[in-house]
Design a protein around this motif. Sequence first.
Motif, PDB file in Angstrom:
ATOM      1  N   ALA A   1     -59.333 -37.721  32.700  1.00 33.59           N
ATOM      2  CA  ALA A   1     -58.546 -37.963  31.487  1.00 33.59           C
ATOM      3  C   ALA A   1     -59.406 -37.804  30.239  1.00 33.59           C
ATOM      4  CB  ALA A   1     -57.930 -39.367  31.528  1.00 33.59           C
ATOM      5  N   VAL A   2     -60.643 -38.296  30.294  1.00 33.28           N
ATOM      6  CA  VAL A   2     -61.571 -38.152  29.164  1.00 33.28           C
ATOM      7  C   VAL A   2     -61.852 -36.677  28.918  1.00 33.28           C
ATOM      8  CG1 VAL A   2     -63.934 -38.572  28.391  1.00 33.28           C
ATOM      9  CG2 VAL A   2     -62.608 -40.426  29.417  1.00 33.28           C
ATOM     10  N   ASN A   3     -62.069 -35.924  29.994  1.00 30.54           N
ATOM     11  CA  ASN A   3     -62.317 -34.488  29.858  1.00 30.54           C
ATOM     12  C   ASN A   3     -61.139 -33.788  29.182  1.00 30.54           C
ATOM     13  OD1 ASN A   3     -64.765 -34.781  31.130  1.00 30.54           O
ATOM     14  ND2 ASN A   3     -64.066 -34.003  33.108  1.00 30.54           N
ATOM     15  N   TRP A   4     -59.941 -34.150  29.582  1.00 29.56           N
ATOM     16  CA  TRP A   4     -58.748 -33.502  29.028  1.00 29.56           C
ATOM     17  C   TRP A   4     -58.573 -33.858  27.552  1.00 29.56           C
ATOM     18  CZ3 TRP A   4     -54.101 -34.591  26.702  1.00 29.56           C
ATOM     19  CH2 TRP A   4     -53.157 -33.563  26.703  1.00 29.56           C
ATOM     20  N   ILE A   5     -58.726 -35.137  27.229  1.00 29.70           N
ATOM     21  CA  ILE A   5     -58.528 -35.577  25.838  1.00 29.70           C
ATOM     22  C   ILE A   5     -59.600 -34.987  24.926  1.00 29.70           C
ATOM     23  CG2 ILE A   5     -58.538 -37.581  24.297  1.00 29.70           C
ATOM     24  CD1 ILE A   5     -57.358 -39.206  26.639  1.00 29.70           C
ATOM     25  N   SER A   6     -60.866 -35.114  25.331  1.00 35.86           N
ATOM     26  CA  SER A   6     -61.947 -34.599  24.490  1.00 35.86           C
ATOM     27  C   SER A   6     -61.879 -33.081  24.380  1.00 35.86           C
ATOM     28  CB  SER A   6     -63.310 -35.036  25.037  1.00 35.86           C
ATOM     29  OG  SER A   6     -63.499 -34.587  26.366  1.00 35.86           O
ATOM     30  N   GLY A   7     -61.532 -32.412  25.487  1.00 33.82           N
ATOM     31  CA  GLY A   7     -61.400 -30.961  25.445  1.00 33.82           C
ATOM     32  C   GLY A   7     -60.289 -30.515  24.515  1.00 33.82           C
ATOM     33  N   THR A   8     -59.175 -31.250  24.516  1.00 39.44           N
ATOM     34  CA  THR A   8     -58.068 -30.926  23.623  1.00 39.44           C
ATOM     35  C   THR A   8     -58.471 -31.095  22.163  1.00 39.44           C
ATOM     36  OG1 THR A   8     -56.463 -31.626  25.306  1.00 39.44           O
ATOM     37  CG2 THR A   8     -55.680 -31.493  23.034  1.00 39.44           C
ATOM     38  N   ILE A   9     -59.222 -32.150  21.858  1.00 38.43           N
ATOM     39  CA  ILE A   9     -59.705 -32.358  20.494  1.00 38.43           C
ATOM     40  C   ILE A   9     -60.602 -31.202  20.069  1.00 38.43           C
ATOM     41  CG2 ILE A   9     -61.176 -33.819  19.049  1.00 38.43           C
ATOM     42  CD1 ILE A   9     -60.183 -36.223  20.660  1.00 38.43           C
ATOM     43  N   ILE A  10     -61.495 -30.802  20.956  1.00 39.17           N
ATOM     44  CA  ILE A  10     -62.419 -29.707  20.649  1.00 39.17           C
ATOM     45  C   ILE A  10     -61.651 -28.410  20.435  1.00 39.17           C
ATOM     46  CG2 ILE A  10     -64.325 -28.314  21.553  1.00 39.17           C
ATOM     47  CD1 ILE A  10     -65.213 -30.880  23.067  1.00 39.17           C
ATOM     48  N   LEU A  11     -60.641 -28.148  21.258  1.00 40.84           N
ATOM     49  CA  LEU A  11     -59.837 -26.936  21.108  1.00 40.84           C
ATOM     50  C   LEU A  11     -59.081 -26.935  19.784  1.00 40.84           C
ATOM     51  CD1 LEU A  11     -58.420 -26.484  24.720  1.00 40.84           C
ATOM     52  CD2 LEU A  11     -60.049 -24.998  23.542  1.00 40.84           C
ATOM     53  N   ALA A  12     -58.605 -28.096  19.372  1.00 39.89           N
ATOM     54  CA  ALA A  12     -57.900 -28.183  18.091  1.00 39.89           C
ATOM     55  C   ALA A  12     -58.832 -27.816  16.939  1.00 39.89           C
ATOM     56  CB  ALA A  12     -57.334 -29.593  17.895  1.00 39.89           C
ATOM     57  N   PHE A  13     -60.066 -28.297  16.985  1.00 38.05           N
ATOM     58  CA  PHE A  13     -61.032 -27.956  15.950  1.00 38.05           C
ATOM     59  C   PHE A  13     -61.441 -26.489  16.048  1.00 38.05           C
ATOM     60  CE2 PHE A  13     -61.445 -32.528  15.440  1.00 38.05           C
ATOM     61  CZ  PHE A  13     -61.705 -32.653  14.087  1.00 38.05           C
ATOM     62  N   ALA A  14     -61.422 -25.933  17.247  1.00 34.50           N
ATOM     63  CA  ALA A  14     -61.726 -24.506  17.404  1.00 34.50           C
ATOM     64  C   ALA A  14     -60.680 -23.660  16.692  1.00 34.50           C
ATOM     65  CB  ALA A  14     -61.785 -24.147  18.888  1.00 34.50           C
ATOM     66  N   VAL A  15     -59.419 -24.016  16.872  1.00 30.77           N
ATOM     67  CA  VAL A  15     -58.341 -23.296  16.201  1.00 30.77           C
ATOM     68  C   VAL A  15     -58.494 -23.416  14.683  1.00 30.77           C
ATOM     69  CG1 VAL A  15     -55.840 -23.243  15.810  1.00 30.77           C
ATOM     70  CG2 VAL A  15     -56.740 -23.552  18.130  1.00 30.77           C
ATOM     71  N   PHE A  16     -58.833 -24.613  14.218  1.00 29.55           N
ATOM     72  CA  PHE A  16     -59.016 -24.835  12.781  1.00 29.55           C
ATOM     73  C   PHE A  16     -60.166 -23.977  12.245  1.00 29.55           C
ATOM     74  CE2 PHE A  16     -61.022 -27.146   9.259  1.00 29.55           C
ATOM     75  CZ  PHE A  16     -59.927 -27.265   8.392  1.00 29.55           C
ATOM     76  N   ALA A  17     -61.280 -23.931  12.982  1.00 32.30           N
ATOM     77  CA  ALA A  17     -62.444 -23.152  12.542  1.00 32.30           C
ATOM     78  C   ALA A  17     -62.136 -21.664  12.523  1.00 32.30           C
ATOM     79  CB  ALA A  17     -63.638 -23.431  13.457  1.00 32.30           C
ATOM     80  N   LEU A  18     -61.455 -21.183  13.557  1.00 30.12           N
ATOM     81  CA  LEU A  18     -61.112 -19.761  13.607  1.00 30.12           C
ATOM     82  C   LEU A  18     -60.093 -19.407  12.526  1.00 30.12           C
ATOM     83  CD1 LEU A  18     -60.922 -19.242  17.471  1.00 30.12           C
ATOM     84  CD2 LEU A  18     -62.700 -18.428  15.908  1.00 30.12           C
ATOM     85  N   GLY A  19     -59.204 -20.348  12.227  1.00 28.75           N
ATOM     86  CA  GLY A  19     -58.271 -20.125  11.136  1.00 28.75           C
ATOM     87  C   GLY A  19     -58.988 -20.037   9.798  1.00 28.75           C
ATOM     88  N   GLY A  20     -60.017 -20.880   9.630  1.00 25.54           N
ATOM     89  CA  GLY A  20     -60.817 -20.814   8.414  1.00 25.54           C
ATOM     90  C   GLY A  20     -61.576 -19.502   8.306  1.00 25.54           C
TER      91      GLY A  20
END
Length: 213
Positions: free
Chosen positions: A186-205
Amino acid sequence: MTGGFLLKGLLLGFSIAAPVGPIGALCIRRTLANGRASGLLSGLGAATADGFYGAVAAFGLTGISGFLVGQQFWLRAVGGLFLLYLGVRTVTSRPSEGERGGGRGGGGNLLGDYLSTFLLTITNPLTVLSFVAIFAGLGMGDTGGDYARAAAMVAGVVIGSSLWWLLLSGGVSLLRPRVGSVQLRAVNWISGTIILAFAVFALGGAWAAALQP
Protein backbone atom coordinates in the motif's frame (compact mmCIF):
# COMPACT_ATOMS: atom_id res chain seq x y z
CA MET A 1 26.81 38.68 14.06
CA THR A 2 26.23 35.69 11.77
CA GLY A 3 24.14 33.80 14.33
CA GLY A 4 20.91 35.46 13.26
CA PHE A 5 21.50 34.56 9.61
CA LEU A 6 22.30 30.97 10.59
CA LEU A 7 19.05 30.70 12.56
CA LYS A 8 16.98 32.26 9.77
CA GLY A 9 18.53 29.92 7.24
CA LEU A 10 17.85 26.95 9.51
CA LEU A 11 14.18 27.83 9.86
CA LEU A 12 13.90 28.42 6.12
CA GLY A 13 15.59 25.13 5.23
CA PHE A 14 13.34 23.23 7.64
CA SER A 15 10.15 24.86 6.35
CA ILE A 16 11.05 24.28 2.68
CA ALA A 17 11.84 20.60 3.26
CA ALA A 18 8.80 19.85 5.44
CA PRO A 19 5.94 19.85 2.87
CA VAL A 20 5.33 16.32 1.59
CA GLY A 21 6.27 15.97 -2.08
CA PRO A 22 8.02 13.36 -4.21
CA ILE A 23 11.17 13.47 -2.04
CA GLY A 24 9.11 13.00 1.12
CA ALA A 25 7.27 10.07 -0.44
CA LEU A 26 10.59 8.49 -1.45
CA CYS A 27 12.05 9.06 2.00
CA ILE A 28 9.10 7.39 3.73
CA ARG A 29 8.99 4.49 1.31
CA ARG A 30 12.74 3.85 1.44
CA THR A 31 12.80 4.07 5.22
CA LEU A 32 10.07 1.45 5.51
CA ALA A 33 11.59 -0.80 2.83
CA ASN A 34 15.34 -0.46 3.44
CA GLY A 35 15.78 1.17 6.83
CA ARG A 36 16.45 4.58 8.38
CA ALA A 37 19.83 5.09 6.67
CA SER A 38 18.22 4.76 3.23
CA GLY A 39 15.51 7.29 4.07
CA LEU A 40 17.97 9.71 5.66
CA LEU A 41 20.40 9.59 2.73
CA SER A 42 17.49 10.21 0.39
CA GLY A 43 16.64 13.34 2.34
CA LEU A 44 20.23 14.52 2.53
CA GLY A 45 20.46 14.43 -1.26
CA ALA A 46 17.64 16.97 -1.39
CA ALA A 47 19.24 19.00 1.42
CA THR A 48 22.46 19.24 -0.59
CA ALA A 49 20.60 20.57 -3.62
CA ASP A 50 18.74 23.04 -1.39
CA GLY A 51 22.10 24.22 -0.11
CA PHE A 52 23.35 24.73 -3.67
CA TYR A 53 20.33 26.80 -4.66
CA GLY A 54 20.50 28.67 -1.37
CA ALA A 55 24.13 29.55 -2.12
CA VAL A 56 23.21 30.81 -5.59
CA ALA A 57 20.60 33.10 -4.02
CA ALA A 58 22.62 34.17 -0.96
CA PHE A 59 25.81 35.00 -2.86
CA GLY A 60 23.93 36.72 -5.68
CA LEU A 61 25.22 34.40 -8.40
CA THR A 62 22.90 35.81 -11.05
CA GLY A 63 24.85 34.22 -13.90
CA ILE A 64 24.21 30.73 -12.56
CA SER A 65 20.56 31.41 -11.73
CA GLY A 66 19.98 32.89 -15.18
CA PHE A 67 21.57 29.89 -16.85
CA LEU A 68 19.47 27.44 -14.82
CA VAL A 69 16.25 29.25 -15.57
CA GLY A 70 17.22 29.45 -19.25
CA GLN A 71 17.69 25.68 -19.35
CA GLN A 72 14.48 24.91 -17.49
CA PHE A 73 13.00 22.92 -20.38
CA TRP A 74 15.80 20.34 -20.35
CA LEU A 75 16.09 20.31 -16.57
CA ARG A 76 12.38 19.82 -16.08
CA ALA A 77 12.24 17.20 -18.82
CA VAL A 78 15.06 15.20 -17.25
CA GLY A 79 13.57 15.54 -13.78
CA GLY A 80 10.10 14.63 -15.00
CA LEU A 81 11.28 11.53 -16.85
CA PHE A 82 13.29 10.42 -13.84
CA LEU A 83 10.25 10.93 -11.61
CA LEU A 84 8.19 8.92 -14.09
CA TYR A 85 10.70 6.09 -13.90
CA LEU A 86 10.79 6.15 -10.10
CA GLY A 87 7.01 6.34 -9.86
CA VAL A 88 6.41 3.35 -12.13
CA ARG A 89 9.14 1.38 -10.40
CA THR A 90 7.70 2.17 -6.97
CA VAL A 91 4.09 1.34 -7.87
CA THR A 92 5.02 -1.98 -9.48
CA SER A 93 7.61 -3.09 -6.92
CA ARG A 94 6.80 -5.95 -4.58
CA PRO A 95 8.22 -6.28 -1.07
CA SER A 96 11.05 -8.78 -0.83
CA GLU A 97 11.32 -11.28 1.99
CA GLY A 98 13.81 -9.04 3.78
CA GLU A 99 11.43 -6.09 3.66
CA ARG A 100 8.57 -7.90 5.31
CA GLY A 101 7.94 -7.59 8.99
CA GLY A 102 10.53 -4.86 9.49
CA GLY A 103 13.49 -6.86 8.26
CA ARG A 104 16.73 -5.29 7.09
CA GLY A 105 15.21 -4.59 3.70
CA GLY A 106 16.41 -5.09 0.21
CA GLY A 107 19.94 -3.81 0.79
CA GLY A 108 19.28 -0.48 -0.87
CA ASN A 109 22.13 1.38 -2.52
CA LEU A 110 22.73 4.32 -0.17
CA LEU A 111 24.79 6.26 -2.69
CA GLY A 112 22.04 5.74 -5.27
CA ASP A 113 19.44 6.92 -2.76
CA TYR A 114 21.43 10.10 -2.16
CA LEU A 115 22.18 10.85 -5.81
CA SER A 116 18.64 10.18 -7.02
CA THR A 117 17.05 12.77 -4.72
CA PHE A 118 19.87 15.23 -5.38
CA LEU A 119 19.16 14.91 -9.10
CA LEU A 120 15.41 15.30 -8.63
CA THR A 121 15.85 18.49 -6.58
CA ILE A 122 18.58 20.06 -8.70
CA THR A 123 16.55 19.64 -11.89
CA ASN A 124 13.96 22.14 -10.64
CA PRO A 125 15.53 25.49 -11.66
CA LEU A 126 12.64 27.50 -10.27
CA THR A 127 13.79 26.54 -6.78
CA VAL A 128 16.53 29.15 -6.97
CA LEU A 129 13.95 31.82 -7.78
CA SER A 130 11.97 30.69 -4.75
CA PHE A 131 15.02 31.15 -2.56
CA VAL A 132 15.69 34.59 -3.99
CA ALA A 133 12.08 35.66 -3.41
CA ILE A 134 11.95 34.27 0.12
CA PHE A 135 15.30 35.78 1.06
CA ALA A 136 14.14 39.18 -0.18
CA GLY A 137 10.73 38.92 1.45
CA LEU A 138 12.22 38.06 4.83
CA GLY A 139 14.97 40.64 4.56
CA MET A 140 17.58 37.89 4.35
CA GLY A 141 18.90 38.82 0.95
CA ASP A 142 20.75 41.89 2.21
CA THR A 143 24.00 40.48 3.53
CA GLY A 144 25.82 43.71 2.74
CA GLY A 145 28.35 41.83 0.64
CA ASP A 146 29.40 39.96 3.77
CA TYR A 147 30.36 36.46 2.66
CA ALA A 148 30.37 35.22 6.25
CA ARG A 149 26.69 36.12 6.61
CA ALA A 150 25.87 34.54 3.27
CA ALA A 151 27.76 31.37 4.22
CA ALA A 152 25.97 31.24 7.58
CA MET A 153 22.64 31.54 5.81
CA VAL A 154 23.46 28.70 3.42
CA ALA A 155 24.75 26.53 6.26
CA GLY A 156 21.49 27.17 8.09
CA VAL A 157 19.46 26.07 5.07
CA VAL A 158 21.41 22.80 4.83
CA ILE A 159 21.18 22.14 8.58
CA GLY A 160 17.47 22.93 8.71
CA SER A 161 16.65 20.76 5.72
CA SER A 162 18.81 17.91 7.06
CA LEU A 163 17.13 18.18 10.45
CA TRP A 164 13.73 17.63 8.88
CA TRP A 165 14.90 14.54 7.01
CA LEU A 166 16.52 13.20 10.18
CA LEU A 167 13.28 13.62 12.09
CA LEU A 168 11.16 12.15 9.30
CA SER A 169 13.31 9.08 8.67
CA GLY A 170 13.73 8.52 12.42
CA GLY A 171 10.01 8.78 13.09
CA VAL A 172 9.03 6.52 10.20
CA SER A 173 11.64 3.94 11.23
CA LEU A 174 9.81 3.53 14.55
CA LEU A 175 6.80 2.22 12.61
CA ARG A 176 8.85 -0.15 10.47
CA PRO A 177 8.59 -3.25 12.71
CA ARG A 178 4.80 -3.02 12.44
CA VAL A 179 4.73 -2.83 8.65
CA GLY A 180 4.19 -6.12 6.85
CA SER A 181 4.09 -6.96 3.17
CA VAL A 182 0.45 -5.89 2.73
CA GLN A 183 1.05 -2.49 4.29
CA LEU A 184 4.28 -2.03 2.35
CA ARG A 185 2.49 -2.73 -0.93
CA ALA A 186 0.00 0.00 0.00
CA VAL A 187 2.88 2.38 0.81
CA ASN A 188 4.48 1.56 -2.54
CA TRP A 189 1.24 2.30 -4.38
CA ILE A 190 0.51 5.56 -2.54
CA SER A 191 4.05 6.92 -2.73
CA GLY A 192 4.39 5.83 -6.36
CA THR A 193 1.15 7.59 -7.26
CA ILE A 194 2.38 10.80 -5.60
CA ILE A 195 5.65 10.59 -7.52
CA LEU A 196 3.80 9.99 -10.81
CA ALA A 197 1.60 13.01 -10.18
CA PHE A 198 4.68 15.20 -9.74
CA ALA A 199 6.18 13.63 -12.87
CA VAL A 200 3.18 14.73 -14.89
CA PHE A 201 3.44 18.22 -13.37
CA ALA A 202 7.17 18.45 -14.20
CA LEU A 203 6.69 17.24 -17.77
CA GLY A 204 3.82 19.67 -18.19
CA GLY A 205 6.11 22.46 -17.02
CA ALA A 206 8.74 21.36 -19.52
CA TRP A 207 6.17 21.43 -22.31
CA ALA A 208 5.05 24.91 -21.26
CA ALA A 209 8.68 26.09 -21.22
CA ALA A 210 9.20 24.68 -24.72
CA LEU A 211 6.25 26.69 -26.03
CA GLN A 212 7.59 29.97 -24.69
CA PRO A 213 9.06 32.23 -27.39
